[in-house]
Enzyme design. Structure first.
Site, PDB file in Angstrom:
ATOM      1  N   GLU A 121       0.863  -1.192   0.000  1.00 51.33           N
ATOM      2  CA  GLU A 121       0.000   0.000   0.000  1.00 51.33           C
ATOM      3  C   GLU A 121       0.896   1.238   0.000  1.00 51.33           C
ATOM      4  O   GLU A 121       1.834   1.325   0.789  1.00 51.33           O
ATOM      5  CB  GLU A 121      -0.853  -0.084   1.265  1.00 51.33           C
ATOM      6  CG  GLU A 121      -1.486   1.181   1.717  1.00 51.33           C
ATOM      7  CD  GLU A 121      -2.106   1.017   3.130  1.00 51.33           C
ATOM      8  OE1 GLU A 121      -2.448  -0.111   3.545  1.00 51.33           O
ATOM      9  OE2 GLU A 121      -2.232   2.045   3.818  1.00 51.33           O
ATOM     10  N   HIS A 123      -3.000  -5.593  10.985  1.00 51.06           N
ATOM     11  CA  HIS A 123      -3.920  -6.607  10.450  1.00 51.06           C
ATOM     12  C   HIS A 123      -3.844  -7.927  11.230  1.00 51.06           C
ATOM     13  O   HIS A 123      -3.477  -8.958  10.666  1.00 51.06           O
ATOM     14  CB  HIS A 123      -3.585  -6.895   8.978  1.00 51.06           C
ATOM     15  CG  HIS A 123      -3.659  -5.704   8.079  1.00 51.06           C
ATOM     16  ND1 HIS A 123      -3.047  -5.657   6.846  1.00 51.06           N
ATOM     17  CD2 HIS A 123      -4.293  -4.516   8.218  1.00 51.06           C
ATOM     18  CE1 HIS A 123      -3.297  -4.487   6.271  1.00 51.06           C
ATOM     19  NE2 HIS A 123      -4.038  -3.779   7.084  1.00 51.06           N
ATOM     20  N   ASN A 168      -5.227  -5.938   2.260  1.00 50.23           N
ATOM     21  CA  ASN A 168      -5.863  -5.418   3.481  1.00 50.23           C
ATOM     22  C   ASN A 168      -7.133  -6.238   3.737  1.00 50.23           C
ATOM     23  O   ASN A 168      -7.888  -6.529   2.815  1.00 50.23           O
ATOM     24  CB  ASN A 168      -6.194  -3.944   3.297  1.00 50.23           C
ATOM     25  CG  ASN A 168      -5.049  -3.189   2.648  1.00 50.23           C
ATOM     26  OD1 ASN A 168      -4.656  -3.517   1.536  1.00 50.23           O
ATOM     27  ND2 ASN A 168      -4.518  -2.227   3.323  1.00 50.23           N
TER      28      ASN A 168
END
Ligand code: FAE
Length: 532
Positions: free
Chosen positions: A385, A470, A508
């Site tokens: 990202e 995460h 994600n």
């Protein structure tokens, strides 16, 4: 359900949320209370109000099952409940005296974190040896603090991400449903190409291309129409006001704008905030006994209660759910739990890193990421990202959160003496993920004659390798539960959150968590004969 009845439910539920906020109430309902917050019996109880829990509550409510949702954080409502990252106050973090942002210095100066008063703030960091885990606290869980990136995993990886789950059904039905329900949208590429606030992403895209890496646009739950109006100076700024990890005051379709009002609008779902579940057990009659502690804004316990329910759904996230289950197994409260509880935890291979690229990347950076570097064909797949540094000044830096296909897994252990649960994660367990990310960014640095920044993470490190955004696993699907989240050895006990996912999603994770939760609820409601 038709779109118009969903909108009506959301409207009713949203009205209930704002009325509760105005009254300072912690108990939210659109129908007469049938389960007292101070105890008693409720047919279904959901712990937590993040992605899995919100899906669960909505689908139970639609099925006519009276449901109580318990959330340890507060309801974040009102005109502007959150503080920006650059000026954090007590609302930023969960009962801390100093903020603990992942980038903790700039030019080696400790200018990022600030002293704050303890308060039930929206972002928590749970610290274990070698691993610090960031999580959201409040009605909406992680949706309140996350970057809103709504990414469906590449289909070719799915059989490894969730073995045993029907791929066609997920990609044909549940991923599209999750995207629709969450309000996922895409940025207008023409606007994006000219927007000053995404100059940082265009610089990173060009640098990646020089190294032979492609990039792809990533959808988001932040309303890009709102962002365009922010940039045009027509509305109050949020993504352009450095708001993200401590919450967004505008623009973001967090769960308290989507699933949760829809759930409350069914008239069957009630929500109690600032109430932590401290223990679960099974009574002789087969119901579950849920022990709770309610706190005030100072953290003082204002009441405890024992609530019984017929159906118990755990949606407290990877850490919360695993902690409750493991404690219950080890203390004998739920002796039927199997030995898989507490295993299979992973950090989604998260590694953060930053490059000094010498080029300006922009003073005002939109806090919502829109682009990812696709290194998924590398020997170790990496999806990075392109993250903002919403510092409000030119930093000449590019930041990334890399998601690497790391095989490393941790496990949770219960300490009898203290009665606490801790994550076992070794000091070298990030090495694999760091070397995978390093291969990608060494190549990008070499192609652009750039170097790593060492001033942003404490200890002069180029890689943020001691934390994750995460957390996944701990009660893995098909191991601690069956293939639909029914907990093995405990009838009518269900897990429906990130704990089901065995450590890695390739991207994600919240769209996957939501889609899986939808799929599980569809099966449970069709097959398990739930009733009031
Ligand atoms: P989660 O959303 O964590 O909700 C669990 C809820 O349960 C929380 O509200 C807790 O307060 C509550 N709870 C826990 N224990 C108890 C208890 N004992 N009693 C009562 N309540 C309890 O669970 N993911 C993406 O896909 N895209 C992104 O851009 C992204 N960015 C992120 C940025 C940050 C800073 C962070 C921290 C996370 C990010 N994530 C992102 C991860 C994502 O938010 C996370 O995977 C999900 O929120 C996990 O969903 P769950 O339903 O498992």
């Amino acid at each position: 359900m038709s779109p118009s009845s969903l909108s009506r439910r959301r409207f009713l539920g949203a009205a209930a949320l704002s009325a509760a906020s105005a009254a300072g109430a912690t108990f939210v309902s659109t129908s007469p209370v049938t389960a007292a917050p101070s105890g008693g019996f409720v047919p279904a109880l959901v712990i937590g109000s993040g992605y899995g829990a919100s899906v669960t509550a909505l689908r139970l409510g639609e099925a006519g099952i009276d449901t109580l949702v318990l959330e340890m954080g507060r309801l974040w409502d009102g005109p502007a409940p959150f503080c920006p990252m650059l000026t954090p106050d007590r609302r930023s973090m969960w009962f801390r005296t100093r903020t603990a942002a992942p980038l903790d210095s700039f030019l080696w100066l400790p200018v990022v974190n600030r002293d704050i008063d303890p308060y039930p703030g929206v972002l928590d960091r749970v610290d274990f040896p070698n691993m610090k885990v960031y999580v959201g606290r409040g009605v909406g869980g992680g949706s309140l603090v996350n970057g809103g990136m709504a990414v469906v995993p590449q289909r070719r990886f799915f059989p490894e991400i969730l073995p045993g789950v029907d791929v066609d059904e997920m990609y044909g039905t549940y991923f599209p449903l999750a995207n629709r329900m969450l309000g996922v949208n895409s940025v207008d590429p023409a606007w994006w190409e000219a927007a000053d606030c995404y100059s940082y992403a265009r610089v990173s895209r060009a640098d990646a291309a020089k190294a032979g890496y492609g990039t792809s646009f990533v959808p988001n739950v932040y309303d890009f129409g709102y962002l365009e109006r922010e940039a045009a100076g027509q509305v109050a700024k949020s993504a352009l006001n450095s708001e993200v990890i401590y919450g967004n005051n505008h623009g973001k379709r967090s769960l308290d704008k989507s699933y949760i009002p829809a759930a409350l609008g069914t008239g069957r779902v009630r929500l109690q905030t600032l109430t932590r579940v401290t223990g679960i057990a099974r009574d002789g009659d087969g119901t579950y006994a849920v022990q709770t502690a309610t706190i005030d804004e100072s953290g003082a316990v204002t009441g405890t209660a024992l609530i019984n329910c017929r159906y118990l759904f755990l949606g407290a996230g990877s850490l919360g759910t695993t902690q409750l289950l493991l404690t219950a197994r080890e203390t004998g409260a739920l002796p039927g739990l199997n030995d898989q509880v507490g295993l299979g935890w992973g950090d989604n291979g998260n590694v953060m890193t930053a490059r000094a690229n010498w080029k300006p990347t922009g003073c005002v950076q939109a806090s919502m990421p829109t682009l990812g570097i696709d290194a998924t064909n590398d020997p170790v797949p990496v999806f990075a990202e392109i993250a903002p540094i919403p510092a409000g000044v030119e930093t000449f830096a590019s930041l990334y959160l890399a998601i690497t296909k790391s095989p490393e897994r941790g496990s949770f252990g219960y300490d009898r003496a203290s009665g606490t649960v801790s994550l076992r994660w070794g000091s070298t367990q990030k090495d694999f993920a760091v070397s995978a990310a390093k291969r990608v960014f060494d190549r990008i640095n070499a192609a652009n004659a750039t170097i790593y920044r060492h001033d942003l993470f404490s200890g002069n490190r180029a890689f943020g390798d001691d934390f994750c955004y995460h957390p996944l696993g701990g009660a893995v699907l098909g191991k601690a539960t069956d293939l639909y989240g029914r907990v093995s050895g405990c009838p009518n006990l269900y897990v429906n959150d990130a704990s089901l996912i065995p450590g890695w999603t390739g991207v994600n994770p919240f769209v996957t968590i939501t889609a899986l939760a939808e799929r599980n609820m569809a099966r449970v409601l069709a097959a398990d004969g739930l009733h009031n």
